[in-house]
Scaffold this active site. Structure first.
Site, mmCIF file in Angstrom:
data_model
loop_
_atom_site.group_PDB
_atom_site.id
_atom_site.type_symbol
_atom_site.label_atom_id
_atom_site.label_comp_id
_atom_site.label_asym_id
_atom_site.label_seq_id
_atom_site.Cartn_x
_atom_site.Cartn_y
_atom_site.Cartn_z
ATOM 1 N N GLU A 1 -7.848 21.196 3.096
ATOM 2 C CA GLU A 1 -6.764 20.390 3.193
ATOM 3 C C GLU A 1 -5.410 20.970 2.472
ATOM 4 O OE1 GLU A 1 -7.127 16.195 2.889
ATOM 5 O OE2 GLU A 1 -8.543 16.048 4.537
ATOM 6 N N ARG B 1 -21.971 19.758 3.567
ATOM 7 C CA ARG B 1 -20.472 20.099 3.170
ATOM 8 C C ARG B 1 -20.352 19.827 1.751
ATOM 9 N NH1 ARG B 1 -14.558 18.594 4.029
ATOM 10 N NH2 ARG B 1 -13.635 20.397 3.154
ATOM 11 N N GLU C 1 -14.638 16.301 8.102
ATOM 12 C CA GLU C 1 -14.638 14.916 7.552
ATOM 13 C C GLU C 1 -14.231 13.963 8.592
ATOM 14 O OE1 GLU C 1 -12.237 14.498 3.945
ATOM 15 O OE2 GLU C 1 -12.802 16.307 3.005
ATOM 16 N N HIS D 1 -11.650 22.738 -3.298
ATOM 17 C CA HIS D 1 -11.451 21.333 -2.867
ATOM 18 C C HIS D 1 -10.578 20.501 -4.015
ATOM 19 C CE1 HIS D 1 -12.757 17.831 -0.125
ATOM 20 N NE2 HIS D 1 -11.970 17.531 -0.951
ATOM 21 N N ASN E 1 -10.542 17.641 9.420
ATOM 22 C CA ASN E 1 -10.675 16.338 8.962
ATOM 23 C C ASN E 1 -9.765 15.404 9.565
ATOM 24 O OD1 ASN E 1 -12.032 17.730 6.999
ATOM 25 N ND2 ASN E 1 -10.797 17.518 5.315
ATOM 26 N N TYR F 1 -8.765 10.926 9.847
ATOM 27 C CA TYR F 1 -9.009 9.671 9.789
ATOM 28 C C TYR F 1 -8.319 8.703 10.518
ATOM 29 C CZ TYR F 1 -11.710 11.591 5.728
ATOM 30 O OH TYR F 1 -12.509 12.036 4.758
HETATM 31 C C1 FCB Z 1 -9.667 13.703 2.261
HETATM 32 C C2 FCB Z 1 -10.152 14.303 1.287
HETATM 33 C C3 FCB Z 1 -11.321 13.798 0.600
HETATM 34 C C4 FCB Z 1 -11.380 12.479 0.590
HETATM 35 C C5 FCB Z 1 -11.141 11.932 1.847
HETATM 36 C C6 FCB Z 1 -11.091 10.209 1.913
HETATM 37 O O1 FCB Z 1 -8.125 13.801 2.714
HETATM 38 O O2 FCB Z 1 -10.497 15.802 1.661
HETATM 39 O O3 FCB Z 1 -11.694 14.457 -0.475
HETATM 40 O O4 FCB Z 1 -10.352 11.965 -0.318
HETATM 41 O O5 FCB Z 1 -9.665 12.278 2.374
#
Ligand code: FCB
Length: 483
Positions: free
Chosen positions: A208, A119, A386, A163, A334, A336
């Site tokens: 995002e 990607r 992500e 992006h 995405n 985290y």
């Molecule tokens: C996301 C973004 C990516 C990177 C990660 C850590 O929000 O899409 O570009 O910054 O976080």
């Protein structure tokens, strides 16, 4: 330092990155080591389907460099990086990982890591230096070469059309708060797909939009650095309109291609049930986790937040909500971290270990998110576009980076993905963020998210322990214990 906590925005300062950053300034960073030590052992043996997509993800501004090469125009990030204090280490993406020149080496690396998907994003200012109008063939040529090289290596390309690197000229004409930007985005999408659509079969429109609208237009931590709620709300709507218009153009130019959007989710864990806490919880949850996916899923903007922010929806034209609700083929997710939300900014309790970004590590929130999204929206296909972790990467043995913490983070999240698949969620791939250590936006080159270390002086690439482990997972389709 960039991104100072801004008192006057406190009531709305609720993005996950925002909260994380404020805490980072207050408290020393805790690094994951405690509760994740055994994730790869605990999840070992989970077997993914043979056609599962094992990928890594990057984005144009974060890795390409070559800022002034082959006719590339200026982007809002070029301009923003020149603002004193905007980037923590004063750096920019002028050179970054020099991927523009080193892409053959990077593709060879992916191949060595047994990855079958990649990607990346396409830089709008390379294709249309003026945002609209004259097409820069040299910019298209670069992505043409990239796609051909990926396909020759047996790696399926997954481009994202936007992006965050808007051509600066379009910002000067109003940027995303202006509807014309959404229309320009659709024209740009058509140009790209006309060139690459004979070989690329999977497209993502935006990455995002929450971050574009919120950090770019409300908190000012990202380009273009505005601080205006009306601009943030207008941008959010026009990003969705742009997504929908672009999706139609992609479908027309590449019939049979799959098209979708990449959204970030940061699930909310409530702290306290006071009226003030409940208000923030709903507001934060709707803005972070529903504002984009609900309209796409045909449910419109979340009403509580529309009312709470007194948004008159003046940008919403008749027909827009139907346009935005046109079916997507793929939802890119995405993920985290989660966020704890109480009545006060930055409130927390019983928090687990965190990454070097001070983002809490809480893998089960991913499984719950995936099941919850599918229950609510029934999208036909999901990709984890992500997931990954910034870690200190300060353990080196014989020149190798021993990043067991990152490896365990990925193993734990892969376990959640696999369980969600067993529970019936149609997830077809996982893209680790990121292939390379790179330019982490307002944080500069400090945070290291890569599977592969990059020496920014020499551009030398070194696969970390996590990369070699992930290569085995990709080769066998099975989660393996760390060795
Ligand atoms: C996301 C973004 C990516 C990177 C990660 C850590 O929000 O899409 O570009 O910054 O976080």
């Amino acid at each position: 330092m960039a991104c100072q906590p801004r008192g006057h925005l406190t009531a709305l300062q609720i993005g996950s990155k925002d909260v994380a950053h404020i805490e980072e300034e207050r408290a020393p960073v805790t690094v994951a080591s405690i509760n994740l030590e055994n994730a790869s052992t605990l999840e070992a043996g989970r077997q993914f389907p043979p056609d599962f997509l094992w990928g890594s993800a990057t984005s144009s501004y974060q890795i390409e460099g070559a800022a002034e090469i082959d006719g590339r125009g200026e982007s809002i990030w070029d301009r923003f990086c020149d603002v004193p204090g905007a980037i923590k280490d004063g750096s920019n993406g002028d050179v970054a990982c020099d991927h523009y020149h080193r892409y053959p080496e990077d593709i060879a690396l992916m191949r060595r890591l047994n990855l079958n998907a990649y990607r990346f994003s396409i830089a709008w200012p390379r294709i249309l230096p003026n945002g609209t109008g004259q097409v820069n063939q040299l910019g298209l040529d670069f992505y043409d070469r990239l796609v051909d090289a990926l396909l020759a290596a047996g790696i399926q390309p997954f481009p994202t059309l936007y992006h965050w690197d808007l051509p600066q000229v379009l910002e000067d004409k109003g940027g995303w708060p202006a509807r014309a930007t959404a229309e320009a985005f659709a024209d740009y999408a058509e140009i790209v797909v006309a060139r690459l659509g004979d070989r690329v079969t999977d497209w993502m429109t935006l990455n995002e939009p929450f971050v574009s609208a919120y950090l770019g237009h409300l908190t000012g931590e990202h380009a273009p650095g505005r601080r205006s709620l009306p601009d943030c709300l207008a941008a959010s709507h026009h990003l969705l309109v742009g997504h929908a218009l672009a999706m139609e153009r992609v479908r027309a130019a590449a019939p049979g291609a799959k098209v979708g959007i990449v959204l970030n989710f940061t699930p909310v864990t409530p702290i306290g049930r006071s009226p003030a806490a409940r208000d923030r919880q709903q507001l934060v949850d709707e803005l972070n986790n529903h504002w984009y996916v609900d309209p796409i899923g045909g449910r419109g903007y979340p009403q509580y937040t529309v009312d709470r922010l007194a948004w008159a929806r003046q940008e919403v034209r008749s027909g827009d909500m139907d346009l935005i609700a046109r079916p997507i083929d793929t939802l890119g997710i995405n993920f985290y971290t989660r966020q704890m939300v109480g009545a006060l900014e930055g409130e927390r309790e019983d928090r687990g270990a965190a990454t070097a970004m001070d983002w809490e590590i809480h893998p089960s929130a991913l499984g719950d998110l995936l099941r919850g999204l599918h229950d609510r929206h029934r999208f036909p296909r999901y990709l984890i576009t992500e997931n990954g972790a910034a870690m200190p990467d300060n353990v080196r043995v014989d020149g190798r980076v021993i990043d067991t913490d990152r490896l365990e983070y990925i193993a734990a999240h892969l376990g959640q993905v696999h369980q969600a698949m067993e529970d019936g969620v149609p997830i077809e791939g996982y893209f680790a963020w990121s292939l390379l250590d790179n330019f982490e936006w307002a944080y500069g080159y400090g945070p290291k998210f890569g599977l592969v270390a990059v020496d920014m002086e020499t551009q030398h690439r070194t696969p970390k322990q996590s990369a070699l482990w992930y290569a085995e997972v990709a080769r066998t389709g099975e989660i393996r214990p760390a060795s």
